[in-house]
Design a protein around this motif. Structure first.
Motif, PDB file in Angstrom:
ATOM      1  N   LYS A  60       0.802  -1.230   0.000  1.00 14.91           N
ATOM      2  CA  LYS A  60       0.000   0.000   0.000  1.00 14.91           C
ATOM      3  C   LYS A  60       0.838   1.286   0.000  1.00 14.91           C
ATOM      4  CE  LYS A  60      -3.926   2.414   2.031  1.00 14.91           C
ATOM      5  NZ  LYS A  60      -3.274   3.733   1.852  1.00 14.91           N
ATOM      6  N   PRO A  61       1.874   1.413   0.844  1.00 19.26           N
ATOM      7  CA  PRO A  61       2.650   2.664   0.773  1.00 19.26           C
ATOM      8  C   PRO A  61       3.238   2.925  -0.607  1.00 19.26           C
ATOM      9  CG  PRO A  61       3.172   1.485   2.789  1.00 19.26           C
ATOM     10  CD  PRO A  61       2.340   0.553   1.951  1.00 19.26           C
ATOM     11  N   MET A  62       3.728   1.875  -1.251  1.00 24.67           N
ATOM     12  CA  MET A  62       4.286   2.040  -2.584  1.00 24.67           C
ATOM     13  C   MET A  62       3.200   2.322  -3.612  1.00 24.67           C
ATOM     14  SD  MET A  62       7.390   1.941  -1.894  1.00 24.67           S
ATOM     15  CE  MET A  62       7.773   2.371  -3.581  1.00 24.67           C
ATOM     16  N   ARG A  63       2.008   1.753  -3.399  1.00 24.66           N
ATOM     17  CA  ARG A  63       0.884   2.030  -4.302  1.00 24.66           C
ATOM     18  C   ARG A  63       0.478   3.493  -4.212  1.00 24.66           C
ATOM     19  NH1 ARG A  63      -3.081  -1.417  -2.317  1.00 24.66           N
ATOM     20  NH2 ARG A  63      -1.968  -3.066  -3.406  1.00 24.66           N
ATOM     21  N   ASP A  64       0.412   4.010  -2.997  1.00 28.89           N
ATOM     22  CA  ASP A  64       0.050   5.420  -2.822  1.00 28.89           C
ATOM     23  C   ASP A  64       1.108   6.331  -3.456  1.00 28.89           C
ATOM     24  OD1 ASP A  64      -2.194   4.599  -1.450  1.00 28.89           O
ATOM     25  OD2 ASP A  64      -1.348   4.971   0.538  1.00 28.89           O
ATOM     26  N   TYR A  65       2.369   5.964  -3.259  1.00 31.11           N
ATOM     27  CA  TYR A  65       3.476   6.715  -3.872  1.00 31.11           C
ATOM     28  C   TYR A  65       3.340   6.716  -5.385  1.00 31.11           C
ATOM     29  CZ  TYR A  65       8.309   7.286  -5.618  1.00 31.11           C
ATOM     30  OH  TYR A  65       9.429   7.664  -6.312  1.00 31.11           O
ATOM     31  N   ALA A  66       3.102   5.545  -5.948  1.00 30.92           N
ATOM     32  CA  ALA A  66       3.079   5.400  -7.403  1.00 30.92           C
ATOM     33  C   ALA A  66       1.864   6.058  -8.035  1.00 30.92           C
ATOM     34  CB  ALA A  66       3.125   3.927  -7.771  1.00 30.92           C
ATOM     35  N   THR A  67       0.730   6.044  -7.350  1.00 29.24           N
ATOM     36  CA  THR A  67      -0.470   6.677  -7.897  1.00 29.24           C
ATOM     37  C   THR A  67      -0.228   8.163  -8.108  1.00 29.24           C
ATOM     38  OG1 THR A  67      -1.925   5.048  -6.839  1.00 29.24           O
ATOM     39  CG2 THR A  67      -2.913   7.148  -7.501  1.00 29.24           C
ATOM     40  N   ALA A  68       0.347   8.812  -7.097  1.00 26.93           N
ATOM     41  CA  ALA A  68       0.668  10.241  -7.227  1.00 26.93           C
ATOM     42  C   ALA A  68       1.786  10.463  -8.235  1.00 26.93           C
ATOM     43  CB  ALA A  68       1.054  10.804  -5.865  1.00 26.93           C
ATOM     44  N   LEU A  69       2.796   9.608  -8.206  1.00 26.39           N
ATOM     45  CA  LEU A  69       3.929   9.749  -9.127  1.00 26.39           C
ATOM     46  C   LEU A  69       3.492   9.608 -10.577  1.00 26.39           C
ATOM     47  CD1 LEU A  69       7.096   9.915  -9.395  1.00 26.39           C
ATOM     48  CD2 LEU A  69       7.044   7.410  -9.461  1.00 26.39           C
ATOM     49  N   GLY A  70       2.665   8.613 -10.865  1.00 30.04           N
ATOM     50  CA  GLY A  70       2.225   8.379 -12.233  1.00 30.04           C
ATOM     51  C   GLY A  70       1.456   9.545 -12.817  1.00 30.04           C
TER      52      GLY A  70
END
Length: 284
Positions: A194-204
């Motif tokens: 989840k932390p990486m998913r949240d990071y990636a959603t904003a990053l993408g």
């Protein structure tokens, strides 16, 4: 630190990928050509997220090579006359221009299937089934391919897309592979993604807004491909809907969100924070 790590991971992933391209001949040459350039950002996200979760480069290089293969396949097919009809990619002739359209189709097909072969390597370990399943979802009809289909449909839609529709489109076309890349390290470590998913959603999303800005403000020689195509086609983008300055502000806010999502990892995640900042500072 970020640039050094990006260079390192890009080189490792490319060497792994090229080592898996067997035989000689036009197809193999074109596959190596299609994967020879680029920043290697997706492979970097795989390997750096893996490092953050205690997984070494020897294991993570295989999914890093896999995502770079999928990304390259998508670019080769996107450049075809039946899609975006582009002559340049990374400052060089696109595959269908250097060879021909049939070779470009086969290069994309071969790179896509090679990606899943790479994920079966012994070094990937018990996570291989999860990585294969999630990559298939991210790259296929629920992710990247869906986003591309929505993009094509938008070209002939009676009305330009609204902001929410563009966000949905780009979450598939660009965001899905970025999200998979960032989550791959957690999957390798059997950790909560989840932390990486949240990071990636904003990053993408920040990545795509930056691309839209480059299409308006970038120089083709620096960007390495044609610019101004979206405006020329009358396509709605983040820039056309928000305006250049508001789009830049939104991208910066998303980078802050991405950095905040890494709070559980403390200072160990600083390289990934630098990667998020780089996304909106790049000139290509």
């Amino acid at each position: 630190m970020f640039q050094a790590r990006l260079t390192e991971t890009s080189g490792l992933a490319r060497a792994c990928l090229h080592g898996a391209i067997r035989d000689d001949g036009a197809l193999a040459d074109a596959m190596r050509y299609a994967t020879a350039g680029g920043k290697g950002m997706r492979g970097f996200l795989v390997m750096e997220s893996a490092r953050l979760h205690g997984v070494n480069d020897t294991r993570s290089v295989w999914p890093a090579a896999a995502i770079e293969a999928v990304h390259a396949y998508s670019l080769v097919h996107d450049d075809l006359p039946c899609m975006d009809d582009d002559d340049l990619r990374r400052g060089l002739p696109t595959v269908h221009k250097k060879w021909d359209e049939a070779t470009a189709v086969l290069v994309g097909d071969a790179l896509q299937t090679l990606a899943f072969e790479l994920l079966t390597h012994d070094a990937v370990g018990a996570a291989r089934v999860s990585l294969i399943s999630t990559l298939a979802q991210a790259a296929g009809q629920s992710g990247m391919v869906r986003g591309q289909a929505l993009d094509i449909a938008a070209e002939t839609a009676p009305m330009p897309l609204g902001l929410d529709e563009i966000i949905t489109l780009q979450a598939g076309k660009t965001g899905a592979l970025i999200q998979w890349s960032a989550e791959a390290g957690a999957i390798l470590a059997s950790a909560d993604p989840k932390p990486m998913r949240d990071y990636a959603t904003a990053l993408g999303l920040a990545f795509q807004i930056a691309d839209d800005i480059l299409d308006v403000e970038g120089d083709a020689r620096t960007v390495g491909k044609a610019v101004g195509k979206d405006a020329g086609a009358g396509k709605a983008t983040f820039v056309s809907l928000l305006g250049p300055q508001a789009a830049k502000t939104r991208a910066a806010e998303l980078v802050d969100q991405a950095c905040d999502a890494l709070a559980p990892f403390g200072a160990d995640a600083e390289t990934l924070r630098d990667a998020a900042r780089f996304v909106i500072q790049r000139d290509r």
